[in-house]
Design an enzyme around this catalytic site. Structure first.
Site, PDB file in Angstrom:
ATOM      1  N   SER A  70      -5.735  -3.694   2.423  1.00 46.21           N
ATOM      2  CA  SER A  70      -6.244  -3.824   1.066  1.00 46.21           C
ATOM      3  C   SER A  70      -5.404  -4.805   0.463  1.00 46.21           C
ATOM      4  O   SER A  70      -3.997  -4.759   0.743  1.00 46.21           O
ATOM      5  CB  SER A  70      -6.349  -2.357   0.583  1.00 46.21           C
ATOM      6  OG  SER A  70      -6.271  -2.273  -0.835  1.00 46.21           O
ATOM      7  N   TYR A 104      -2.710   6.195  -1.416  1.00 43.42           N
ATOM      8  CA  TYR A 104      -3.638   5.076  -0.942  1.00 43.42           C
ATOM      9  C   TYR A 104      -2.964   4.178  -0.711  1.00 43.42           C
ATOM     10  O   TYR A 104      -2.926   3.400   0.452  1.00 43.42           O
ATOM     11  CB  TYR A 104      -4.687   5.209  -1.887  1.00 43.42           C
ATOM     12  CG  TYR A 104      -5.694   3.849  -1.480  1.00 43.42           C
ATOM     13  CD1 TYR A 104      -6.831   4.135  -0.472  1.00 43.42           C
ATOM     14  CD2 TYR A 104      -5.652   2.498  -2.084  1.00 43.42           C
ATOM     15  CE1 TYR A 104      -7.410   3.180  -0.218  1.00 43.42           C
ATOM     16  CE2 TYR A 104      -6.388   1.549  -1.336  1.00 43.42           C
ATOM     17  CZ  TYR A 104      -7.651   2.061  -0.636  1.00 43.42           C
ATOM     18  OH  TYR A 104      -8.535   1.001  -0.157  1.00 43.42           O
TER      19      TYR A 104
END
Length: 685
Positions: free
Chosen positions: A562, A575
């Site tokens: 990501s 996250y």
């Protein structure tokens, strides 16, 4: 089919019925024909035609477009210019000058048989029962005993124009006959109507099967071998999964292959009895069989109780011997005009107590090769039960395997897709990025395993991909996996290697996100996100790498990380930290696995809202609240904050994965590709 010529409609229907039953013929085996009339659009007069199943088609799925259509007068006129047995291959090209109209399939080598035999309808099939008689040492005598004068024995002759002439003569001289047994090959039957031809074919097949069942010796394959009986199913499949990567590597030494595993009763029973080494060495007989399976299999000569380690060591020794033996076979029979050797690796590998591994250029070819070897086992059982198995000799097998016409057919095959022969395992693949990636890899030729927490969704996604690519069930399969569970991960990798022979390409995509601030993030939140993404990626990469190393074929591991692995944003600590862990795993594993030819790379997406399971599960609503926009506008919001002002879609990430795994980036490892439409704060430095 109401708008079709009735003769064609009846032929297709008969072909489909015959081809639907494996007792009658094998996949793409045999051919059928019908003779009739149509109006010639040039003269307006009726013209006699013969419709014949075209080269490479399958009876069970035959459609009118799969028929070659020839003018009967021109096809039969070829008899007058036939140059003789030594030049009979030239006649296949001559069939093109007999074609009626445009379109239709290419005429097969058996076209002469159908056109020259004086019967309106002809079937040529490869039933196990018929080939058992055809390959028996006493085949000619058995033919008379079983069928009387209703079926005529034809000694082995390679398919071609001369065989067509021979069978036409037999039909003429034996008006009472319903058909023939073709030595070493199969059966041919005929009739004045489509119904009569089909009935005669089925009568020959059933009469042979009934005679074998009634008169066969009790143990056609000899006494049971101690220690060679089938292992219990769970133990058997676990051992098969442990052996599969090594076996695939053996079968792929010359060129990469996709695999298939079979542990049917026929295979296990064959390997459990004393005569299987002798019969395996004799090889298959019917041309359709050994063209798919090679002349003989590689047979592990250890009992079922042998350890995985001992079995692997012995398989590797036998692989060397097999290649040497195949080279010697080629050298014994090759002439200056023979095609180059096509590879020395086995296509069938038999493991007592476990089953059969079969290989081909794709899953369907590998599966069909296994089906053909099961046919060969059935043939051997029938022949040994009545007499003894006596396949055509080695020189004839070579003439078929390295036939110039077969080589020409291979050269006409379309160019393989970029990821052909590659087996991909994609986690979290039932939706969003994972689904788009799996779909793209499959479209580029890979065999794909859809792994997801939901088995139902994984199987539905696999079925959808299969439908998109023509409906083949050999394209994709769905499996259930919880990537945070090591045993579940190993089970998913085992399922992959049993489905397709091995694994070459892994996409670590499974993920989830809980958008919370540092003070709101619980220990459970932290553990959950790290278990799924950091630990899960590690477990998947570890299990897949073991299989890839055993194969010795290199591979690709791609992490869907990501932009958050680099960019620091609010309310994202668990996250972002898990994604940063994944990002560094890419670098660590690239450094470690490079010596095995395994590339490890990553993709850093951002703002992929469309189809995303993560965004749909609450992350989207939370992010929208953080940024002060409506949830349905979140994708557009993300686009406006990028340099390119473009929304990032799942297909964009799938494109990046494909490029990383393609030949164009064969020398790239340890790379992260941003797919975020340009986020300056996430630029790699």
């Amino acid at each position: 089919m109401n708008d079709l010529n009735p003769t064609v409609a009846a032929l297709v229907e008969r072909s489909n019925r015959l081809g639907a039953d494996p007792r009658n013929t094998n996949y793409a085996g045999g051919n059928t024909s019908a003779k009739g009339t149509e109006t010639d659009p040039v003269t307006g007069e009726d013209v006699e035609l013969v419709w014949v199943k075209g080269s490479g088609g399958d009876l069970g799925t035959l459609t009118p477009s799969g028929l070659a259509v020839l003018r009967l007068d021109r096809m039969r006129a070829l008899v007058d210019v036939y140059p003789g047995l030594e030049r009979e291959d030239e006649m296949v090209a001559a069939f093109d000058y007999c074609l009626h109209g445009k379109g239709g399939a290419a005429p097969s080598i058996d076209t002469a048989m159908h056109g020259l035999v004086d019967a309106a309808h002809v079937d040529h099939l490869h039933p196990d029962s018929g080939i058992a008689i055809a390959t028996s040492a006493d085949g000619q005598e058995l033919t008379t005993t079983i069928f009387g004068d209703q079926v005529v024995w034809v000694p082995w002759r390679r398919p071609g124009f001369q065989l067509g002439l021979d069978i036409a003569e037999i039909k003429e001289k034996n008006p009472q006959a319903r058909g023939c047994i073709l030595g070493g090959h199969g059966i041919t039957a005929w009739g004045d109507t489509s119904e009569e031809a089909e009935a005669n074919s089925l009568w020959i097949i059933e009469a042979a099967a009934s005679y074998i069942a009634e008169h066969s010796k009790a143990e056609p394959f000899g006494p049971a071998l101690e220690g060679y009986a089938a292992l219990p199913e769970d133990e058997r499949r676990a051992k098969a999964a442990a052996l599969a990567p090594t076996v695939r590597g053996i079968a792929s030494a010359d060129r990469p292959m996709v695999g298939h595993f079979t542990d049917t009763d026929e295979v296990l029973d064959f390997l459990a009895h004393a005569e299987h080494p002798r019969l395996g060495a004799l090889g298959t007989s019917c041309p359709d069989h050994f063209l798919r399976t090679k002349v003989k299999p590689l047979v592990l000569d250890l009992p079922a109780s042998a350890s995985v380690e001992d079995s692997i060591a012995r398989l590797q020794e036998l692989a060397v011997s097999y290649r040497e033996d195949y080279q010697a076979y080629y050298d014994r029979h090759a002439t200056p005009d023979s095609p180059a050797i096509r590879g020395k690796d086995p296509l069938i590998v038999l493991v007592p107590g476990v089953g059969m591994f079969s290989f081909g250029k794709d899953k369907q070819t590998a599966r069909v090769a296994g089906e053909f070897y099961v046919n060969a086992i059935n043939v051997m059982r029938g022949a040994e039960g009545l007499s003894s198995y006596a396949p055509i000799d080695e020189a004839e097998k070579f003439r078929i395997e390295y036939w110039a016409l077969e080589e020409a057919k291979l050269q006409r095959m379309p160019k393989p897709k970029p990821l052909a022969t590659r087996v991909a395992l994609v986690t979290g693949a039932a939706s969003g990025i994972g689904l788009a990636t799996a779909r793209r890899l499959a479209a580029e030729g890979a065999a794909v395993v859809i792994a997801d927490l939901s088995l139902e969704k994984a199987q539905a996604a696999a079925a959808a991909i299969s439908d998109e690519l023509g409906g083949s069930t050999d394209v994709a399969v769905g499996v259930q996996v919880d990537v945070s569970d090591a045993a579940a991960v190993q089970a998913a990798v085992d399922a992959t290697v049993l489905a397709f022979g091995g694994v070459d390409l892994v996409v670590n995509n499974a993920g989830l996100s809980l958008s919370r601030s540092l003070l709101e993030t619980t220990e459970q939140d932290w553990d959950l996100q790290h278990d799924v993404m950091a630990k899960g990626s590690f477990l998947v990469a570890q299990a897949a790498a073991r299989a890839m190393i055993a194969q010795g074929m290199g591979g690709d591991i791609v992490y869907i990380s990501s932009k958050n692995s680099i960019f620091a944003g609010p309310n994202n600590v668990a996250y972002g930290a898990a994604k940063a862990d994944q990002a560094h795993q890419v670098r660590l594993l690239a450094a470690e696995l490079g010596e095995h030819g395994i590339k490890v790379n990553g993709v850093n997406p951002d703002g992929v809202v469309q189809g995303s399971g993560i965004f749909a599960s609450g992350w989207g609503a939370n992010r929208a609240a953080v940024y002060g926009v409506e949830e349905q506008d979140l994708g557009k919001f993300y686009a406006q904050r990028t340099i390119l002002k473009r929304e990032v879609l799942p297909d964009n990430i799938a494109n990046a994965v494909f490029v990383l795994c393609s030949a164009e980036l064969s020398h790239t490892t340890g790379l992260h590709i941003p797919v975020d439409a340009g986020v300056a704060a996430a630029f790699l430095r």
